[in-house]
Design a protein around this motif. Sequence first.
Motif, PDB file in Angstrom:
ATOM      1  N   TYR A 147       8.970 -14.422   2.014  1.00  0.00           N
ATOM      2  CA  TYR A 147       8.935 -14.317   3.468  1.00  0.00           C
ATOM      3  C   TYR A 147       9.113 -12.867   3.917  1.00  0.00           C
ATOM      4  O   TYR A 147       8.397 -12.379   4.783  1.00  0.00           O
ATOM      5  CB  TYR A 147      10.021 -15.190   4.096  1.00  0.00           C
ATOM      6  CG  TYR A 147      10.191 -14.947   5.568  1.00  0.00           C
ATOM      7  CD1 TYR A 147       9.263 -15.417   6.484  1.00  0.00           C
ATOM      8  CD2 TYR A 147      11.268 -14.216   6.057  1.00  0.00           C
ATOM      9  CE1 TYR A 147       9.398 -15.178   7.838  1.00  0.00           C
ATOM     10  CE2 TYR A 147      11.419 -13.962   7.409  1.00  0.00           C
ATOM     11  CZ  TYR A 147      10.484 -14.455   8.286  1.00  0.00           C
ATOM     12  OH  TYR A 147      10.622 -14.194   9.627  1.00  0.00           O
ATOM     13  N   LEU A 148      10.067 -12.169   3.300  1.00  0.00           N
ATOM     14  CA  LEU A 148      10.297 -10.769   3.667  1.00  0.00           C
ATOM     15  C   LEU A 148       9.079  -9.901   3.338  1.00  0.00           C
ATOM     16  O   LEU A 148       8.776  -8.956   4.055  1.00  0.00           O
ATOM     17  CB  LEU A 148      11.536 -10.221   2.962  1.00  0.00           C
ATOM     18  CG  LEU A 148      12.870 -10.662   3.530  1.00  0.00           C
ATOM     19  CD1 LEU A 148      14.014 -10.144   2.670  1.00  0.00           C
ATOM     20  CD2 LEU A 148      13.041 -10.194   4.960  1.00  0.00           C
ATOM     21  N   ARG A 149       8.391 -10.222   2.257  1.00  0.00           N
ATOM     22  CA  ARG A 149       7.179  -9.471   1.925  1.00  0.00           C
ATOM     23  C   ARG A 149       6.099  -9.663   2.975  1.00  0.00           C
ATOM     24  O   ARG A 149       5.330  -8.752   3.255  1.00  0.00           O
ATOM     25  CB  ARG A 149       6.655  -9.894   0.560  1.00  0.00           C
ATOM     26  CG  ARG A 149       7.476  -9.333  -0.573  1.00  0.00           C
ATOM     27  CD  ARG A 149       6.907  -9.750  -1.897  1.00  0.00           C
ATOM     28  NE  ARG A 149       7.683  -9.200  -2.985  1.00  0.00           N
ATOM     29  CZ  ARG A 149       7.731  -9.724  -4.203  1.00  0.00           C
ATOM     30  NH1 ARG A 149       7.032 -10.807  -4.474  1.00  0.00           N
ATOM     31  NH2 ARG A 149       8.457  -9.161  -5.121  1.00  0.00           N
ATOM     32  N   VAL A 150       6.044 -10.860   3.566  1.00  0.00           N
ATOM     33  CA  VAL A 150       5.063 -11.117   4.622  1.00  0.00           C
ATOM     34  C   VAL A 150       5.436 -10.359   5.890  1.00  0.00           C
ATOM     35  O   VAL A 150       4.583  -9.789   6.565  1.00  0.00           O
ATOM     36  CB  VAL A 150       4.957 -12.637   4.902  1.00  0.00           C
ATOM     37  CG1 VAL A 150       4.144 -12.913   6.141  1.00  0.00           C
ATOM     38  CG2 VAL A 150       4.362 -13.351   3.706  1.00  0.00           C
ATOM     39  N   VAL A 151       6.721 -10.325   6.200  1.00  0.00           N
ATOM     40  CA  VAL A 151       7.197  -9.702   7.436  1.00  0.00           C
ATOM     41  C   VAL A 151       7.157  -8.178   7.361  1.00  0.00           C
ATOM     42  O   VAL A 151       6.914  -7.499   8.352  1.00  0.00           O
ATOM     43  CB  VAL A 151       8.639 -10.193   7.740  1.00  0.00           C
ATOM     44  CG1 VAL A 151       9.240  -9.452   8.907  1.00  0.00           C
ATOM     45  CG2 VAL A 151       8.629 -11.669   8.032  1.00  0.00           C
ATOM     46  N   THR A 152       7.379  -7.626   6.173  1.00  0.00           N
ATOM     47  CA  THR A 152       7.449  -6.186   6.006  1.00  0.00           C
ATOM     48  C   THR A 152       6.059  -5.574   6.119  1.00  0.00           C
ATOM     49  O   THR A 152       5.119  -6.055   5.504  1.00  0.00           O
ATOM     50  CB  THR A 152       8.038  -5.842   4.621  1.00  0.00           C
ATOM     51  OG1 THR A 152       9.268  -6.518   4.482  1.00  0.00           O
ATOM     52  CG2 THR A 152       8.251  -4.367   4.468  1.00  0.00           C
ATOM     53  N   PRO A 153       5.913  -4.520   6.904  1.00  0.00           N
ATOM     54  CA  PRO A 153       4.599  -3.880   7.015  1.00  0.00           C
ATOM     55  C   PRO A 153       4.140  -3.313   5.679  1.00  0.00           C
ATOM     56  O   PRO A 153       4.945  -2.823   4.890  1.00  0.00           O
ATOM     57  CB  PRO A 153       4.835  -2.744   8.013  1.00  0.00           C
ATOM     58  CG  PRO A 153       6.114  -3.042   8.681  1.00  0.00           C
ATOM     59  CD  PRO A 153       6.907  -3.908   7.762  1.00  0.00           C
ATOM     60  N   LYS A 154       2.833  -3.378   5.452  1.00  0.00           N
ATOM     61  CA  LYS A 154       2.290  -2.896   4.185  1.00  0.00           C
ATOM     62  C   LYS A 154       2.484  -1.402   4.015  1.00  0.00           C
ATOM     63  O   LYS A 154       2.646  -0.916   2.919  1.00  0.00           O
ATOM     64  CB  LYS A 154       0.806  -3.228   4.073  1.00  0.00           C
ATOM     65  CG  LYS A 154       0.543  -4.673   3.823  1.00  0.00           C
ATOM     66  CD  LYS A 154      -0.924  -4.912   3.607  1.00  0.00           C
ATOM     67  CE  LYS A 154      -1.182  -6.368   3.332  1.00  0.00           C
ATOM     68  NZ  LYS A 154      -2.599  -6.629   3.092  1.00  0.00           N
ATOM     69  N   SER A 155       2.448  -0.658   5.105  1.00  0.00           N
ATOM     70  CA  SER A 155       2.580   0.786   4.993  1.00  0.00           C
ATOM     71  C   SER A 155       3.967   1.187   4.498  1.00  0.00           C
ATOM     72  O   SER A 155       4.131   2.235   3.903  1.00  0.00           O
ATOM     73  CB  SER A 155       2.307   1.459   6.333  1.00  0.00           C
ATOM     74  OG  SER A 155       3.258   1.031   7.294  1.00  0.00           O
ATOM     75  N   LEU A 156       4.958   0.351   4.727  1.00  0.00           N
ATOM     76  CA  LEU A 156       6.308   0.669   4.290  1.00  0.00           C
ATOM     77  C   LEU A 156       6.673  -0.014   2.980  1.00  0.00           C
ATOM     78  O   LEU A 156       7.635   0.343   2.341  1.00  0.00           O
ATOM     79  CB  LEU A 156       7.321   0.247   5.360  1.00  0.00           C
ATOM     80  CG  LEU A 156       7.206   0.952   6.694  1.00  0.00           C
ATOM     81  CD1 LEU A 156       8.200   0.360   7.677  1.00  0.00           C
ATOM     82  CD2 LEU A 156       7.448   2.435   6.545  1.00  0.00           C
ATOM     83  N   ARG A 157       5.905  -1.040   2.593  1.00  0.00           N
ATOM     84  CA  ARG A 157       6.228  -1.809   1.405  1.00  0.00           C
ATOM     85  C   ARG A 157       5.820  -1.057   0.147  1.00  0.00           C
ATOM     86  O   ARG A 157       4.685  -0.658  -0.019  1.00  0.00           O
ATOM     87  CB  ARG A 157       5.509  -3.145   1.437  1.00  0.00           C
ATOM     88  CG  ARG A 157       5.918  -4.053   0.328  1.00  0.00           C
ATOM     89  CD  ARG A 157       5.184  -5.359   0.325  1.00  0.00           C
ATOM     90  NE  ARG A 157       4.867  -5.865   1.631  1.00  0.00           N
ATOM     91  CZ  ARG A 157       3.730  -6.451   1.917  1.00  0.00           C
ATOM     92  NH1 ARG A 157       2.800  -6.596   1.014  1.00  0.00           N
ATOM     93  NH2 ARG A 157       3.490  -6.898   3.117  1.00  0.00           N
ATOM     94  N   GLY A 158       6.742  -0.858  -0.752  1.00  0.00           N
ATOM     95  CA  GLY A 158       6.438  -0.302  -2.048  1.00  0.00           C
ATOM     96  C   GLY A 158       6.074   1.162  -2.071  1.00  0.00           C
ATOM     97  O   GLY A 158       5.495   1.632  -3.032  1.00  0.00           O
TER      98      GLY A 158
END
Length: 127
Positions: free
Chosen positions: A64-75
């Motif tokens: 769920y957190l991966r869905v909510v987190t923006p891709k630009s900030l993820r990883g």
Amino acid sequence: MSTSASRIKHIYKELVSTAKRIPELKKREAALKDIREKFRENANKQNPDSLKELLELAESRLSYLRVVTPKSLRGTKSAKSKFIMEDGKLVEGSTSSDRKAYKSGVDPDDIARHQHLMRRQFFMDRK
């Protein structure tokens, strides 16, 4: 038990790092507080069935957190940029091969599409 302990640590670290990337401050702090409290409450559990259920709950929370987190900030652990020398100045941008290809009559969009399809078919970026 050691594999599940390492799995628990891995999920905890991923949950915390993903929650830290939530853009809104209040939601980020609430998510971090919730994650820490849940793991502290269940730290002394020894029953394998309850541990399995808790791990599944943590994995669903992580997804769920991966869905909510923006891709630009993820990883984004390290920001990589290309810098080139252009007219004696250091400029952030693409390499000169794109410009050379365009001057030679090959469309850069065609090259990008070709590279995308090659990656899609797993012919590029092999490790």
